[in-house]
Design an enzyme around this catalytic site. Sequence first.
Site, PDB file in Angstrom:
ATOM      1  N   ARG A 192      -2.642   4.709   3.904  1.00  0.00           N
ATOM      2  CA  ARG A 192      -3.814   4.528   3.055  1.00  0.00           C
ATOM      3  C   ARG A 192      -4.190   3.055   2.912  1.00  0.00           C
ATOM      4  O   ARG A 192      -5.339   2.661   3.073  1.00  0.00           O
ATOM      5  CB  ARG A 192      -3.565   5.125   1.664  1.00  0.00           C
ATOM      6  CG  ARG A 192      -3.463   6.639   1.634  1.00  0.00           C
ATOM      7  CD  ARG A 192      -3.152   7.104   0.225  1.00  0.00           C
ATOM      8  NE  ARG A 192      -3.074   8.550   0.115  1.00  0.00           N
ATOM      9  CZ  ARG A 192      -1.981   9.253   0.353  1.00  0.00           C
ATOM     10  NH1 ARG A 192      -0.853   8.624   0.713  1.00  0.00           N
ATOM     11  NH2 ARG A 192      -1.979  10.561   0.237  1.00  0.00           N
ATOM     12  N   ILE A 193      -3.201   2.229   2.577  1.00  0.00           N
ATOM     13  CA  ILE A 193      -3.500   0.811   2.355  1.00  0.00           C
ATOM     14  C   ILE A 193      -3.828   0.124   3.673  1.00  0.00           C
ATOM     15  O   ILE A 193      -4.786  -0.653   3.751  1.00  0.00           O
ATOM     16  CB  ILE A 193      -2.326   0.120   1.645  1.00  0.00           C
ATOM     17  CG1 ILE A 193      -2.127   0.721   0.254  1.00  0.00           C
ATOM     18  CG2 ILE A 193      -2.568  -1.382   1.545  1.00  0.00           C
ATOM     19  CD1 ILE A 193      -0.898   0.210  -0.470  1.00  0.00           C
ATOM     20  N   ASP A 201       2.060   1.806  13.795  1.00  0.00           N
ATOM     21  CA  ASP A 201       2.698   2.636  12.779  1.00  0.00           C
ATOM     22  C   ASP A 201       3.850   3.390  13.428  1.00  0.00           C
ATOM     23  O   ASP A 201       3.634   4.121  14.401  1.00  0.00           O
ATOM     24  CB  ASP A 201       1.696   3.613  12.162  1.00  0.00           C
ATOM     25  CG  ASP A 201       2.216   4.228  10.871  1.00  0.00           C
ATOM     26  OD1 ASP A 201       3.299   4.856  10.908  1.00  0.00           O
ATOM     27  OD2 ASP A 201       1.554   4.082   9.839  1.00  0.00           O
ATOM     28  N   CYS A 257       2.434  -7.533   1.130  1.00  0.00           N
ATOM     29  CA  CYS A 257       2.140  -6.851  -0.129  1.00  0.00           C
ATOM     30  C   CYS A 257       2.723  -5.443  -0.093  1.00  0.00           C
ATOM     31  O   CYS A 257       2.268  -4.552  -0.811  1.00  0.00           O
ATOM     32  CB  CYS A 257       0.634  -6.786  -0.366  1.00  0.00           C
ATOM     33  SG  CYS A 257      -0.143  -8.379  -0.694  1.00  0.00           S
ATOM     34  N   ASP A 302       3.604 -10.905  -2.279  1.00  0.00           N
ATOM     35  CA  ASP A 302       3.381 -10.283  -3.585  1.00  0.00           C
ATOM     36  C   ASP A 302       4.586  -9.451  -4.005  1.00  0.00           C
ATOM     37  O   ASP A 302       4.673  -9.021  -5.153  1.00  0.00           O
ATOM     38  CB  ASP A 302       2.138  -9.382  -3.528  1.00  0.00           C
ATOM     39  CG  ASP A 302       1.811  -8.757  -4.876  1.00  0.00           C
ATOM     40  OD1 ASP A 302       1.706  -9.511  -5.871  1.00  0.00           O
ATOM     41  OD2 ASP A 302       1.668  -7.515  -4.953  1.00  0.00           O
ATOM     42  N   GLU A 327      13.466  -7.700  -7.534  1.00  0.00           N
ATOM     43  CA  GLU A 327      12.424  -8.066  -8.481  1.00  0.00           C
ATOM     44  C   GLU A 327      12.968  -7.893  -9.898  1.00  0.00           C
ATOM     45  O   GLU A 327      13.668  -6.917 -10.148  1.00  0.00           O
ATOM     46  CB  GLU A 327      11.179  -7.186  -8.293  1.00  0.00           C
ATOM     47  CG  GLU A 327      10.477  -7.469  -6.978  1.00  0.00           C
ATOM     48  CD  GLU A 327       9.154  -6.719  -6.823  1.00  0.00           C
ATOM     49  OE1 GLU A 327       8.852  -5.858  -7.680  1.00  0.00           O
ATOM     50  OE2 GLU A 327       8.439  -6.980  -5.847  1.00  0.00           O
ATOM     51  N   HIS A 375       3.899  -9.311  -7.750  1.00  0.00           N
ATOM     52  CA  HIS A 375       3.762  -7.869  -7.521  1.00  0.00           C
ATOM     53  C   HIS A 375       2.664  -7.284  -8.411  1.00  0.00           C
ATOM     54  O   HIS A 375       2.873  -6.290  -9.120  1.00  0.00           O
ATOM     55  CB  HIS A 375       5.087  -7.152  -7.762  1.00  0.00           C
ATOM     56  CG  HIS A 375       5.142  -5.810  -7.065  1.00  0.00           C
ATOM     57  ND1 HIS A 375       6.315  -5.136  -6.836  1.00  0.00           N
ATOM     58  CD2 HIS A 375       4.160  -5.011  -6.550  1.00  0.00           C
ATOM     59  CE1 HIS A 375       6.070  -3.998  -6.214  1.00  0.00           C
ATOM     60  NE2 HIS A 375       4.760  -3.897  -6.030  1.00  0.00           N
TER      61      HIS A 375
END
Length: 319
Positions: A147-148, A167, A222, A248, A253, A271
């Site tokens: 999707r992104i 992919d 990202c 990002d 994290e 993020h």
Amino acid sequence: MPEPTVVALGRVDPALVEEPLRGKAAFVAQPGPDDLAAAVGAIVRADAVVDRDALDRMPHCRVLARTGVGVDLVDVAEATRRGIAVVVTPDSGSQAVAEGVLGMALYLVKRFGPLHRLVRDGQWARRAEIPVGDLSGAVLGIIGYGRIGRRVGALADAFGMRVLAHDPFTAPPDAVNCPDLGELVAHSDVITLHVPLSDATRHLVDRRFLAAVKPGAVLVNCGRGGLVDLDAVRDALVVGRLSGVGLDVYDPEPAVHHPLFDHPDVLLTPHLMGMSIRAEAATYADAAQGVADVLAGRRPAALANPEWMPTGRAKERTR
């Protein structure tokens, strides 16, 4: 009869989940042990760990709804074993992340950071020393065309970029498909990462990967922090193999300081590229709707464990 309890795992603004849950569940933003013990569902932030111990503290839980798509910190297998649906919200933040990718690419290719410092520091006479690049005519390599990745490609096309896409799971359309990852890496002026994190993709961007990169390329991540070996990226940036890096996401994290972060051609964000004002509202609303669907016996729009079925159907299947 009191409404069932849905809790927040991580910081969640109650106003963003109120509408889908109204009349269906009572939402507790800061749950204590008793709230967790009673909870039938949870809205789960990206940094919340939902392991076996966490699930033990929620013995009545029927649904976990992640505000996003990453389930790295959720024990999906254990949740599935317990009959818990793991809802994800894949559509709400996709456009925001794609805009973030192109924003980082623009910042790094147009050299906004060093040019800003030049003017700020009164060094106008040195402006010719900083080459300013172009997105138009450049090649964008998209690794992961879900999707992104597709939305990044659409935005890149509007800038006049040529898109190559690789992919490992599903072949992109012929017009952009690049089955050979090495070929994509060697020809891309900007590389952006959008594959899931797994044993196979951890440190996808390592020294071998970077040795094949087109000199002066820009790298944007990202996707997931674990896709990148920061030591290797820093070395590639220092020797000029890369001309800029945008991050990002990090592993772990919150981000732990790394020497790469001090390089002037690195752009760092915490993020948040998928959490613009509009995307954040949509993400929480979608997560809360997923909880409401499960509590009502309906199948949610998107699941990290697609084999999950509403309780009644699951019982029918096992007869």
